[in-house]
Motif scaffolding. Structure first.
Motif, short mmCIF file in Angstrom:
data_model
loop_
_atom_site.label_atom_id
_atom_site.label_comp_id
_atom_site.label_asym_id
_atom_site.label_seq_id
_atom_site.Cartn_x
_atom_site.Cartn_y
_atom_site.Cartn_z
N SER A 1 0.67 -1.27 -0.09
CA SER A 1 0.05 0.10 -0.03
C SER A 1 0.82 1.22 -0.15
N TYR A 2 1.93 1.10 0.68
CA TYR A 2 2.68 2.46 0.73
C TYR A 2 3.15 2.92 -0.22
N ILE A 3 3.90 1.99 -1.35
CA ILE A 3 4.49 2.45 -2.55
C ILE A 3 3.51 2.73 -3.45
N ILE A 4 2.15 1.95 -3.41
CA ILE A 4 1.15 2.67 -4.24
C ILE A 4 0.58 3.89 -3.95
N ALA A 5 0.49 4.12 -2.92
CA ALA A 5 0.17 5.45 -2.23
C ALA A 5 1.10 6.55 -3.03
N LEU A 6 2.28 6.27 -2.98
CA LEU A 6 3.34 7.35 -3.42
C LEU A 6 3.19 7.35 -5.03
N PRO B 1 -5.37 1.34 -14.86
CA PRO B 1 -6.69 1.39 -14.36
C PRO B 1 -6.76 0.23 -13.34
N VAL B 2 -6.41 -0.81 -13.41
CA VAL B 2 -6.56 -1.82 -12.52
C VAL B 2 -5.86 -1.43 -11.17
N ILE B 3 -4.73 -0.89 -11.28
CA ILE B 3 -4.03 -0.43 -10.08
C ILE B 3 -4.51 0.73 -9.39
N ALA B 4 -5.21 1.64 -10.29
CA ALA B 4 -5.91 2.65 -9.77
C ALA B 4 -7.04 2.22 -9.14
N ALA B 5 -7.60 1.40 -9.43
CA ALA B 5 -8.84 0.73 -9.00
C ALA B 5 -8.62 0.06 -7.39
N TYR B 6 -7.50 -0.74 -7.32
CA TYR B 6 -6.79 -1.58 -6.34
C TYR B 6 -6.44 -0.37 -5.23
N TRP B 7 -5.81 0.89 -5.61
CA TRP B 7 -5.67 1.78 -4.61
C TRP B 7 -6.96 2.24 -3.99
#
Length: 204
Positions: free
Chosen positions: A159-164, A175-181
């Motif tokens: 989650s931390y890296i995705i948040a950055l 879009p898949v990662i954005a939806a995951y975030w």
């Protein structure tokens, strides 16, 4: 009670998330970043490398967020943040959990650091990041999280890296990662941790 040494805008939010999920309090000692966005000298008095997060428990000093998450899960007999042991899903989870800092973090930071300084991301760094984000999207599958509806340790860890990446608009085209975030931000533990300690990602 667990003592957590928590640097502002850091991986320490991962620990607060799991503690919130487990309903466990902690004595949190906060550290502000310097003007250069570095850890303050005070953290060097806690850990020789000035690391955060670090937890203290029963005389033990434990660093590295992956180790801390595993430690807390074991300490509190938690079986809700990993698939059942001995299953193929369990070992897939372990791979993804260790992948975050062993492989993904280095690639992501090659894009994050120049973007954070408002510089262009080098082409080779962007290509490498896109490759890893495509891999993670494949692992998410039908989602919304890595293992369905329940946040596992691997989700908390990544989650931390995705948040950055999200904060720096580096998820564009994924879009898949954005939806995951978005799904990660809806998790009760995430909400509790960020309400308590502030956002994972710093302002830019």
């Amino acid at each position: 009670m667990i003592t957590l040494h928590a640097l502002q805008y850091s991986r320490a939010t991962r620990i607060l998330w799991l503690l919130a999920d487990l309903g466990q309090p902690c004595n949190r000692i906060d550290y502000d970043r310097t003007e250069a966005f570095r850890a303050p000298d005070e953290l060097s008095k806690v850990h020789p490398l000035g690391k955060s997060p670090v937890v203290e428990d029963d005389g033990e000093l434990i660093a590295e967020s992956a180790t801390i998450l595993r430690y807390l899960s074991t300490k509190f007999d938690d079986d809700t943040h990993t698939p059942p042991r001995g299953t193929a899903a369990f070992w897939r989870h372990e791979v993804l959990f260790d992948y975050v800092e062993a492989s993904f973090a280095e690639v992501a930071l090659r894009a994050i650091m120049p973007a954070f300084r408002s510089n262009p991301v080098p082409d080779d760094a962007k290509v490498a990041l896109d490759s890893h984000l495509a891999y993670i999207a494949q692992e998410i599958g039908d989602g919304p999280l890595l293992f369905g509806d329940t946040a596992m340790l691997a989700d908390i860890q990544i989650s931390y890296i995705i948040a950055l990446l999200a904060r720096l608009n580096l998820l564009n085209g994924h879009p898949v990662i954005a939806a995951y975030w978005e799904a990660l931000q809806e998790q009760p533990g995430y909400i509790a941790a960020t309400r308590s300690a502030g956002p994972m990602a710093p302002p830019t």
